[in-house]
Design a protein around this motif. Sequence first.
Motif, PDB file in Angstrom:
ATOM      1  N   UNK A 194     -38.098  -3.271  27.774  1.00 57.09           N
ATOM      2  CA  UNK A 194     -36.680  -2.945  27.927  1.00 57.09           C
ATOM      3  C   UNK A 194     -35.934  -3.460  26.714  1.00 57.09           C
ATOM      4  N   UNK A 195     -34.921  -2.711  26.271  1.00 54.61           N
ATOM      5  CA  UNK A 195     -34.039  -3.221  25.229  1.00 54.61           C
ATOM      6  C   UNK A 195     -32.631  -2.701  25.472  1.00 54.61           C
ATOM      7  N   UNK A 196     -31.675  -3.470  24.978  1.00 52.96           N
ATOM      8  CA  UNK A 196     -30.280  -3.110  25.191  1.00 52.96           C
ATOM      9  C   UNK A 196     -29.464  -3.535  23.977  1.00 52.96           C
ATOM     10  N   UNK A 197     -28.682  -2.626  23.383  1.00 57.34           N
ATOM     11  CA  UNK A 197     -27.813  -3.015  22.273  1.00 57.34           C
ATOM     12  C   UNK A 197     -26.615  -3.823  22.781  1.00 57.34           C
ATOM     13  N   UNK A 198     -26.157  -4.752  21.967  1.00 57.05           N
ATOM     14  CA  UNK A 198     -24.949  -5.520  22.253  1.00 57.05           C
ATOM     15  C   UNK A 198     -24.032  -5.433  21.036  1.00 57.05           C
ATOM     16  N   UNK A 199     -22.842  -5.983  21.143  1.00 65.69           N
ATOM     17  CA  UNK A 199     -21.823  -5.780  20.113  1.00 65.69           C
ATOM     18  C   UNK A 199     -22.022  -6.583  18.837  1.00 65.69           C
ATOM     19  N   UNK A 200     -22.755  -7.678  18.904  1.00 64.85           N
ATOM     20  CA  UNK A 200     -22.938  -8.514  17.712  1.00 64.85           C
ATOM     21  C   UNK A 200     -24.380  -8.975  17.625  1.00 64.85           C
ATOM     22  N   UNK A 201     -24.758  -9.439  16.448  1.00 63.88           N
ATOM     23  CA  UNK A 201     -26.118  -9.926  16.241  1.00 63.88           C
ATOM     24  C   UNK A 201     -26.343 -11.196  17.062  1.00 63.88           C
ATOM     25  N   UNK A 202     -27.590 -11.394  17.455  1.00 68.41           N
ATOM     26  CA  UNK A 202     -27.948 -12.549  18.272  1.00 68.41           C
ATOM     27  C   UNK A 202     -28.354 -13.724  17.394  1.00 68.41           C
ATOM     28  N   UNK A 203     -28.096 -14.907  17.925  1.00 64.17           N
ATOM     29  CA  UNK A 203     -28.538 -16.135  17.273  1.00 64.17           C
ATOM     30  C   UNK A 203     -28.780 -17.160  18.371  1.00 64.17           C
ATOM     31  N   UNK A 204     -29.785 -17.971  18.182  1.00 68.36           N
ATOM     32  CA  UNK A 204     -30.074 -19.016  19.155  1.00 68.36           C
ATOM     33  C   UNK A 204     -31.116 -18.607  20.175  1.00 68.36           C
ATOM     34  N   UNK A 205     -31.222 -19.435  21.186  1.00 71.74           N
ATOM     35  CA  UNK A 205     -32.226 -19.262  22.225  1.00 71.74           C
ATOM     36  C   UNK A 205     -31.521 -18.887  23.520  1.00 71.74           C
ATOM     37  N   UNK A 206     -31.960 -17.835  24.210  1.00 77.68           N
ATOM     38  CA  UNK A 206     -31.308 -17.480  25.468  1.00 77.68           C
ATOM     39  C   UNK A 206     -31.521 -18.547  26.533  1.00 77.68           C
ATOM     40  N   UNK A 207     -30.616 -18.585  27.482  1.00 76.73           N
ATOM     41  CA  UNK A 207     -30.731 -19.499  28.616  1.00 76.73           C
ATOM     42  C   UNK A 207     -31.106 -18.689  29.850  1.00 76.73           C
ATOM     43  N   UNK A 208     -32.066 -19.194  30.614  1.00 76.02           N
ATOM     44  CA  UNK A 208     -32.508 -18.541  31.843  1.00 76.02           C
ATOM     45  C   UNK A 208     -32.174 -19.461  33.007  1.00 76.02           C
ATOM     46  N   UNK A 209     -31.593 -18.896  34.045  1.00 73.83           N
ATOM     47  CA  UNK A 209     -31.302 -19.693  35.226  1.00 73.83           C
ATOM     48  C   UNK A 209     -31.481 -18.830  36.465  1.00 73.83           C
ATOM     49  N   UNK A 210     -31.506 -19.479  37.617  1.00 76.70           N
ATOM     50  CA  UNK A 210     -31.782 -18.784  38.866  1.00 76.70           C
ATOM     51  C   UNK A 210     -30.740 -19.177  39.906  1.00 76.70           C
ATOM     52  N   UNK A 211     -30.219 -18.176  40.604  1.00 75.03           N
ATOM     53  CA  UNK A 211     -29.289 -18.410  41.701  1.00 75.03           C
ATOM     54  C   UNK A 211     -29.741 -17.564  42.882  1.00 75.03           C
ATOM     55  N   UNK A 212     -29.955 -18.204  43.999  1.00 69.31           N
ATOM     56  CA  UNK A 212     -30.336 -17.475  45.216  1.00 69.31           C
ATOM     57  C   UNK A 212     -31.607 -16.671  45.063  1.00 69.31           C
ATOM     58  N   UNK A 213     -32.558 -17.156  44.270  1.00 72.85           N
ATOM     59  CA  UNK A 213     -33.827 -16.462  44.087  1.00 72.85           C
ATOM     60  C   UNK A 213     -33.794 -15.342  43.060  1.00 72.85           C
ATOM     61  N   UNK A 214     -32.662 -15.147  42.372  1.00 71.11           N
ATOM     62  CA  UNK A 214     -32.549 -14.096  41.359  1.00 71.11           C
ATOM     63  C   UNK A 214     -32.343 -14.729  39.996  1.00 71.11           C
ATOM     64  N   UNK A 215     -33.022 -14.189  38.994  1.00 71.54           N
ATOM     65  CA  UNK A 215     -32.941 -14.747  37.652  1.00 71.54           C
ATOM     66  C   UNK A 215     -31.873 -14.059  36.811  1.00 71.54           C
ATOM     67  N   UNK A 216     -31.213 -14.860  35.978  1.00 67.37           N
ATOM     68  CA  UNK A 216     -30.218 -14.381  35.033  1.00 67.37           C
ATOM     69  C   UNK A 216     -30.573 -14.916  33.652  1.00 67.37           C
ATOM     70  N   UNK A 217     -30.159 -14.212  32.624  1.00 65.97           N
ATOM     71  CA  UNK A 217     -30.410 -14.643  31.253  1.00 65.97           C
ATOM     72  C   UNK A 217     -29.141 -14.419  30.437  1.00 65.97           C
ATOM     73  N   UNK A 218     -28.808 -15.409  29.596  1.00 66.68           N
ATOM     74  CA  UNK A 218     -27.587 -15.365  28.797  1.00 66.68           C
ATOM     75  C   UNK A 218     -27.947 -15.497  27.322  1.00 66.68           C
ATOM     76  N   UNK A 219     -27.340 -14.631  26.502  1.00 63.58           N
ATOM     77  CA  UNK A 219     -27.546 -14.630  25.051  1.00 63.58           C
ATOM     78  C   UNK A 219     -26.237 -14.960  24.339  1.00 63.58           C
ATOM     79  N   UNK A 220     -26.355 -15.563  23.176  1.00 65.11           N
ATOM     80  CA  UNK A 220     -25.198 -15.777  22.308  1.00 65.11           C
ATOM     81  C   UNK A 220     -25.183 -14.658  21.269  1.00 65.11           C
ATOM     82  N   UNK A 221     -24.228 -13.757  21.395  1.00 62.32           N
ATOM     83  CA  UNK A 221     -24.081 -12.641  20.456  1.00 62.32           C
ATOM     84  C   UNK A 221     -22.901 -12.962  19.554  1.00 62.32           C
ATOM     85  N   UNK A 222     -23.167 -13.710  18.482  1.00 67.19           N
ATOM     86  CA  UNK A 222     -22.068 -14.166  17.627  1.00 67.19           C
ATOM     87  C   UNK A 222     -22.508 -14.351  16.182  1.00 67.19           C
ATOM     88  N   UNK A 223     -23.585 -13.677  15.775  1.00 68.35           N
ATOM     89  CA  UNK A 223     -24.102 -13.844  14.413  1.00 68.35           C
ATOM     90  C   UNK A 223     -23.709 -12.654  13.544  1.00 68.35           C
TER      91      UNK A 223
END
Length: 199
Positions: free
Chosen positions: A139-168
């Motif tokens: 899977x891939x998805x375009x975002x508005x800005x270039x990525x930098x750093x390491x994504x954060x993964x967390x879980x709430x109620x048995x479902x996983x979420x991932x956050x990226x820093x798009x600021x490069x």
Amino acid sequence: MPGNNGGANWGGAAADPDHGLLYVVSKDLPAILQLVRDNTAPADVVRYTSGFGLITARNGLSLIGPPWSSLTAYDLNEGTIRWKIPLGEVPDLAAKGDKDTGTHYPKVGPVVTAGGLIFTGTRDRKVRALDADNGKLLWERPVDAAMEGIPAVYQIGGREFIVFCAAAQAGLTPSTQEKIQGAYVAFALPADTPVVRKD
């Protein structure tokens, strides 16, 4: 490649201890470094400094051939490389049909989930999910800005979420750089995605 800006020098690695696998983003970017006497040092002190001289063409691309960045899966049990793929693209080259170049100047790291997915972002303004077993793009998805750093993964109620820093900055030279509006971009995995890896 000789230099102080090549190899796996930023962003860290992602580890899967249950399977003995390590996932590393690396780049090939040569540099010329020269020691120069520091004239600002006290008279009785001899001190040298070094600049930061990347070897690039006028278009900002490396003078060596691609891929300029890779994602490699190391099998720590066997001491071997399980797979290696170019990571990302240079958008201007991809538009002309030049694929598998790897992105230029990556400052990203991967994360691996218990469900066997690798997530990483790149300077080509794309977020990617890869199969941890073989590096296949899932899977891939375009975002508005270039990525930098390491994504954060967390879980709430048995479902996983991932956050990226798009600021490069995606532009390779000052003339191609644009004003960016940085943001954190979050994605949710489907509710039925297993969060525990099963073999």
